[in-house]
Scaffold this motif. Structure first.
Motif, PDB file in Angstrom:
ATOM      1  N   MET A   1     -16.514 -27.563 -46.616  1.00  0.00           N
ATOM      2  CA  MET A   1     -16.652 -27.788 -44.997  1.00  0.00           C
ATOM      3  C   MET A   1     -16.789 -29.288 -44.037  1.00  0.00           C
ATOM      4  SD  MET A   1     -15.692 -26.521 -41.990  1.00  0.00           S
ATOM      5  CE  MET A   1     -15.654 -26.527 -40.868  1.00  0.00           C
ATOM      6  N   LEU A   2     -18.023 -30.073 -45.333  1.00  0.00           N
ATOM      7  CA  LEU A   2     -18.760 -30.884 -44.522  1.00  0.00           C
ATOM      8  C   LEU A   2     -17.346 -32.633 -44.777  1.00  0.00           C
ATOM      9  CD1 LEU A   2     -20.956 -33.319 -43.445  1.00  0.00           C
ATOM     10  CD2 LEU A   2     -21.390 -33.485 -46.499  1.00  0.00           C
ATOM     11  N   GLN A   3     -16.516 -31.479 -45.737  1.00  0.00           N
ATOM     12  CA  GLN A   3     -15.412 -33.383 -46.280  1.00  0.00           C
ATOM     13  C   GLN A   3     -14.531 -33.014 -45.039  1.00  0.00           C
ATOM     14  OE1 GLN A   3     -16.265 -30.538 -47.870  1.00  0.00           O
ATOM     15  NE2 GLN A   3     -16.403 -30.978 -50.614  1.00  0.00           N
ATOM     16  N   LYS A   4     -13.913 -31.966 -44.522  1.00  0.00           N
ATOM     17  CA  LYS A   4     -13.084 -31.795 -43.369  1.00  0.00           C
ATOM     18  C   LYS A   4     -13.590 -31.863 -42.199  1.00  0.00           C
ATOM     19  CE  LYS A   4     -10.371 -27.264 -45.121  1.00  0.00           C
ATOM     20  NZ  LYS A   4     -10.440 -26.089 -44.379  1.00  0.00           N
ATOM     21  N   LEU A   5     -14.853 -32.024 -41.643  1.00  0.00           N
ATOM     22  CA  LEU A   5     -15.423 -32.754 -40.684  1.00  0.00           C
ATOM     23  C   LEU A   5     -15.695 -34.167 -40.817  1.00  0.00           C
ATOM     24  CD1 LEU A   5     -18.879 -30.461 -39.814  1.00  0.00           C
ATOM     25  CD2 LEU A   5     -16.586 -30.774 -38.650  1.00  0.00           C
ATOM     26  N   LEU A   6     -16.245 -35.193 -41.721  1.00  0.00           N
ATOM     27  CA  LEU A   6     -16.074 -36.316 -42.251  1.00  0.00           C
ATOM     28  C   LEU A   6     -14.401 -36.891 -42.330  1.00  0.00           C
ATOM     29  CD1 LEU A   6     -17.942 -38.963 -42.986  1.00  0.00           C
ATOM     30  CD2 LEU A   6     -16.886 -38.022 -44.803  1.00  0.00           C
ATOM     31  N   ILE A   7     -13.749 -36.343 -42.394  1.00  0.00           N
ATOM     32  CA  ILE A   7     -12.391 -36.782 -42.308  1.00  0.00           C
ATOM     33  C   ILE A   7     -11.685 -36.599 -40.887  1.00  0.00           C
ATOM     34  CG2 ILE A   7      -9.982 -36.359 -42.683  1.00  0.00           C
ATOM     35  CD1 ILE A   7     -10.881 -35.274 -45.265  1.00  0.00           C
ATOM     36  N   VAL A   8     -11.632 -36.087 -40.367  1.00  0.00           N
ATOM     37  CA  VAL A   8     -11.901 -35.709 -38.126  1.00  0.00           C
ATOM     38  C   VAL A   8     -12.249 -36.604 -37.984  1.00  0.00           C
ATOM     39  CG1 VAL A   8     -11.955 -34.131 -36.749  1.00  0.00           C
ATOM     40  CG2 VAL A   8     -10.567 -33.278 -39.459  1.00  0.00           C
ATOM     41  N   GLY A   9     -13.641 -36.686 -38.120  1.00  0.00           N
ATOM     42  CA  GLY A   9     -14.163 -37.478 -37.584  1.00  0.00           C
ATOM     43  C   GLY A   9     -13.740 -38.815 -37.780  1.00  0.00           C
ATOM     44  N   VAL A  51      -9.395 -44.496 -48.705  1.00  0.00           N
ATOM     45  CA  VAL A  51     -10.550 -45.264 -50.333  1.00  0.00           C
ATOM     46  C   VAL A  51     -11.189 -42.608 -50.972  1.00  0.00           C
ATOM     47  CG1 VAL A  51     -12.285 -45.613 -51.530  1.00  0.00           C
ATOM     48  CG2 VAL A  51      -9.905 -46.960 -50.515  1.00  0.00           C
ATOM     49  N   LEU A  52     -11.715 -42.813 -50.006  1.00  0.00           N
ATOM     50  CA  LEU A  52     -12.814 -41.604 -49.500  1.00  0.00           C
ATOM     51  C   LEU A  52     -11.604 -40.359 -50.391  1.00  0.00           C
ATOM     52  CD1 LEU A  52     -15.132 -41.688 -46.787  1.00  0.00           C
ATOM     53  CD2 LEU A  52     -15.589 -42.509 -49.212  1.00  0.00           C
ATOM     54  N   VAL A  53     -10.452 -40.270 -49.587  1.00  0.00           N
ATOM     55  CA  VAL A  53      -9.986 -39.390 -49.862  1.00  0.00           C
ATOM     56  C   VAL A  53      -9.432 -39.358 -51.319  1.00  0.00           C
ATOM     57  CG1 VAL A  53      -7.489 -38.356 -49.859  1.00  0.00           C
ATOM     58  CG2 VAL A  53      -9.140 -39.068 -47.417  1.00  0.00           C
ATOM     59  N   TRP A  58     -10.467 -37.894 -57.230  1.00  0.00           N
ATOM     60  CA  TRP A  58      -9.985 -38.036 -58.282  1.00  0.00           C
ATOM     61  C   TRP A  58     -11.641 -37.316 -58.524  1.00  0.00           C
ATOM     62  CZ3 TRP A  58     -14.222 -41.716 -60.895  1.00  0.00           C
ATOM     63  CH2 TRP A  58     -13.840 -42.404 -61.441  1.00  0.00           C
ATOM     64  N   THR A  59     -12.960 -37.474 -57.766  1.00  0.00           N
ATOM     65  CA  THR A  59     -14.498 -36.477 -58.212  1.00  0.00           C
ATOM     66  C   THR A  59     -13.505 -34.799 -58.405  1.00  0.00           C
ATOM     67  OG1 THR A  59     -14.815 -36.607 -56.278  1.00  0.00           O
ATOM     68  CG2 THR A  59     -15.534 -38.339 -57.948  1.00  0.00           C
ATOM     69  N   GLY A  60     -12.679 -34.554 -57.844  1.00  0.00           N
ATOM     70  CA  GLY A  60     -12.872 -33.127 -57.880  1.00  0.00           C
ATOM     71  C   GLY A  60     -12.862 -32.160 -56.749  1.00  0.00           C
ATOM     72  N   ILE A  61     -13.734 -32.764 -55.600  1.00  0.00           N
ATOM     73  CA  ILE A  61     -14.451 -32.816 -54.483  1.00  0.00           C
ATOM     74  C   ILE A  61     -13.037 -32.152 -53.736  1.00  0.00           C
ATOM     75  CG2 ILE A  61     -16.187 -33.205 -52.020  1.00  0.00           C
ATOM     76  CD1 ILE A  61     -17.633 -35.334 -54.328  1.00  0.00           C
ATOM     77  N   ILE A  62     -12.696 -32.863 -53.402  1.00  0.00           N
ATOM     78  CA  ILE A  62     -11.300 -32.274 -52.551  1.00  0.00           C
ATOM     79  C   ILE A  62     -10.026 -31.667 -53.045  1.00  0.00           C
ATOM     80  CG2 ILE A  62      -9.420 -32.970 -51.181  1.00  0.00           C
ATOM     81  CD1 ILE A  62     -10.972 -35.232 -50.507  1.00  0.00           C
ATOM     82  N   GLN A  63      -9.926 -30.611 -53.718  1.00  0.00           N
ATOM     83  CA  GLN A  63      -8.578 -30.413 -54.025  1.00  0.00           C
ATOM     84  C   GLN A  63      -7.349 -29.931 -53.455  1.00  0.00           C
ATOM     85  OE1 GLN A  63      -9.116 -28.796 -57.477  1.00  0.00           O
ATOM     86  NE2 GLN A  63     -11.057 -29.074 -56.678  1.00  0.00           N
ATOM     87  N   PRO A  64      -6.185 -30.781 -53.732  1.00  0.00           N
ATOM     88  CA  PRO A  64      -4.788 -30.388 -53.181  1.00  0.00           C
ATOM     89  C   PRO A  64      -4.332 -29.778 -53.932  1.00  0.00           C
ATOM     90  CG  PRO A  64      -4.742 -32.533 -54.873  1.00  0.00           C
ATOM     91  CD  PRO A  64      -6.992 -32.602 -54.920  1.00  0.00           C
ATOM     92  N   HIS A  65      -3.440 -29.303 -52.469  1.00  0.00           N
ATOM     93  CA  HIS A  65      -2.404 -28.458 -53.143  1.00  0.00           C
ATOM     94  C   HIS A  65      -1.553 -28.315 -52.251  1.00  0.00           C
ATOM     95  CE1 HIS A  65      -2.828 -26.081 -48.794  1.00  0.00           C
ATOM     96  NE2 HIS A  65      -4.350 -27.193 -49.510  1.00  0.00           N
ATOM     97  N   GLY A  66      -0.389 -28.009 -52.899  1.00  0.00           N
ATOM     98  CA  GLY A  66       1.035 -27.483 -51.840  1.00  0.00           C
ATOM     99  C   GLY A  66       1.369 -26.856 -51.099  1.00  0.00           C
ATOM    100  N   VAL A  67       2.076 -26.883 -50.147  1.00  0.00           N
ATOM    101  CA  VAL A  67       2.120 -26.109 -49.701  1.00  0.00           C
ATOM    102  C   VAL A  67       3.304 -24.992 -49.589  1.00  0.00           C
ATOM    103  CG1 VAL A  67       4.051 -25.736 -46.791  1.00  0.00           C
ATOM    104  CG2 VAL A  67       3.520 -28.353 -47.364  1.00  0.00           C
ATOM    105  N   GLN A  68       2.592 -23.543 -49.848  1.00  0.00           N
ATOM    106  CA  GLN A  68       3.279 -22.033 -49.599  1.00  0.00           C
ATOM    107  C   GLN A  68       4.657 -21.763 -49.166  1.00  0.00           C
ATOM    108  OE1 GLN A  68       2.145 -20.748 -52.671  1.00  0.00           O
ATOM    109  NE2 GLN A  68       1.050 -22.815 -52.562  1.00  0.00           N
TER     110      GLN A  68
END
Length: 69
Positions: A1-9, A51-53, A58-68
């Motif tokens: 959740m913190l990652q989403k808030l950081l990106i939105v900020g 760069v943060l994304v 790369w570190t695995g904190i954010i898990q990319p996913h495709g559109v279903q």
């Protein structure tokens, strides 16, 4: 959740600086460097966000996913 808030900020700050640049362009009529400074901040924040994304993926904190379908 913190990652989403950081990106939105970051996105909110980027849009704010873009709007500030537009405002300074209309108000100052080239009389100051406020527009240039605002747009420079916008570019810097955009680069930092990208760069943060990339680091998060790369570190695995954010898990990319495709559109279903």
């Amino acid at each position: 959740m913190l990652q989403k808030l950081l990106i939105v900020g970051f996105l909110v700050l980027i849009v704010y600086n873009l709007g500030a640049g537009l405002y300074y362009m209309l108000v100052d009529k080239g009389g100051s460097r406020r527009m240039v400074n605002s747009l420079t901040w916008r570019i810097g924040l955009s680069v930092v966000l990208i760069v943060l994304v990339v680091l998060g993926i790369w570190t695995g904190i954010i898990q990319p996913h495709g559109v279903q379908p």
